[in-house]
Design an enzyme around this catalytic site. Structure first.
Site, PDB file in Angstrom:
ATOM      1  CG  HIS A 142      -0.118  -0.080   2.505  1.00  0.00           C
ATOM      2  ND1 HIS A 142       0.550   0.995   3.049  1.00  0.00           N
ATOM      3  CD2 HIS A 142       0.133  -1.133   3.315  1.00  0.00           C
ATOM      4  CE1 HIS A 142       1.169   0.611   4.143  1.00  0.00           C
ATOM      5  NE2 HIS A 142       0.938  -0.677   4.330  1.00  0.00           N
TER       6      HIS A 142
ATOM      7  CD  GLU B 143       1.821  -6.343   7.646  1.00  0.00           C
ATOM      8  OE1 GLU B 143       1.837  -7.550   7.307  1.00  0.00           O
ATOM      9  OE2 GLU B 143       2.696  -5.524   7.322  1.00  0.00           O
TER      10      GLU B 143
END
Length: 206
Positions: free
Chosen positions: A9, A82
């Site tokens: 990201h 994550e």
């Protein structure tokens, strides 16, 4: 074979302090939004069959311009979260050294055998990430898939698929750049090849 373009990201508000961002939903910075736009401009010139992303907003917002450029709906998959850093989430390494120095030292020596206190087992994290990619490969056996996720998860997945011991993920892949392209080819039978690492979305000239 299925080609995966794995993207970390865009930059977040914790990037400047190098804070560990696991499950915390940290916003993108202005640069992070620019990186997402650059990914979208790159994707507009590509043949991509699907866009997958983590549920966290930093991944969804990074994936959105690319999906829009391709006319695709991003597929949000919880397996792309994550890694949970437990008590380390939101802290810098210096702050961890003050709060739990022994656990941090063990983590730096072997981040898999001694993951951060209260955090997720990296073996399980790698397993869920690999399962997500393998499922996509079965659905799109000759496809190209954009996957927007997170640094630690992607590095673990790379190690698992390339036959690299998971405990070496921090040494073999010391950094994934925000918004950069890492391309992985997944072959039948689970074999994988790394085609490129940390490639920019905008070609550079020398």
């Amino acid at each position: 074979m299925t080609d995966f373009i794995l993207v970390r990201h865009g930059e977040t508000a914790w990037h400047a302090d190098n804070r560990y961002a696991g499950r915390s939903d940290v916003p993108l910075t202005a640069l992070g939004h620019e990186q997402a736009a650059a990914l979208g401009a790159w994707a507009a010139k590509q043949r991509l069959d699907a866009v997958l992303c983590s549920p966290l907003s930093r991944a969804r917002l990074t994936a959105a311009p690319a999906a829009a450029a391709l006319g695709l709906t991003p597929r949000v998959d919880e397996r792309l979260y994550e890694v949970d850093f437990g008590r380390g989430d939101g802290l810098t390494r210096g702050e961890m050294a003050e709060r739990f120095p022994e656990e941090l030292a063990a983590f730096l020596d072997d981040p898999v055998a001694h993951h951060l206190p209260g955090g997720e087992d990296p073996v399980k994290a790698a397993g869920r990430g690999v399962a997500c990619l393998e499922e996509a490969a079965r659905e799109l056996p000759d496809g190209r898939v954009l996957v927007v996720a997170h640094s630690t998860l992607v590095r673990l997945v790379l190690c698992e698929l390339l036959g690299i011991p998971l405990a070496r993920y921090r040494r073999v892949f010391p950094a994934l750049e925000n918004g950069a392209l890492t391309e992985l080819r997944l072959l039948p039978g689970g074999q994988a090849s790394l085609l490129r690492l940390n490639a920019p979305t905008v070609p550079t000239t020398h």
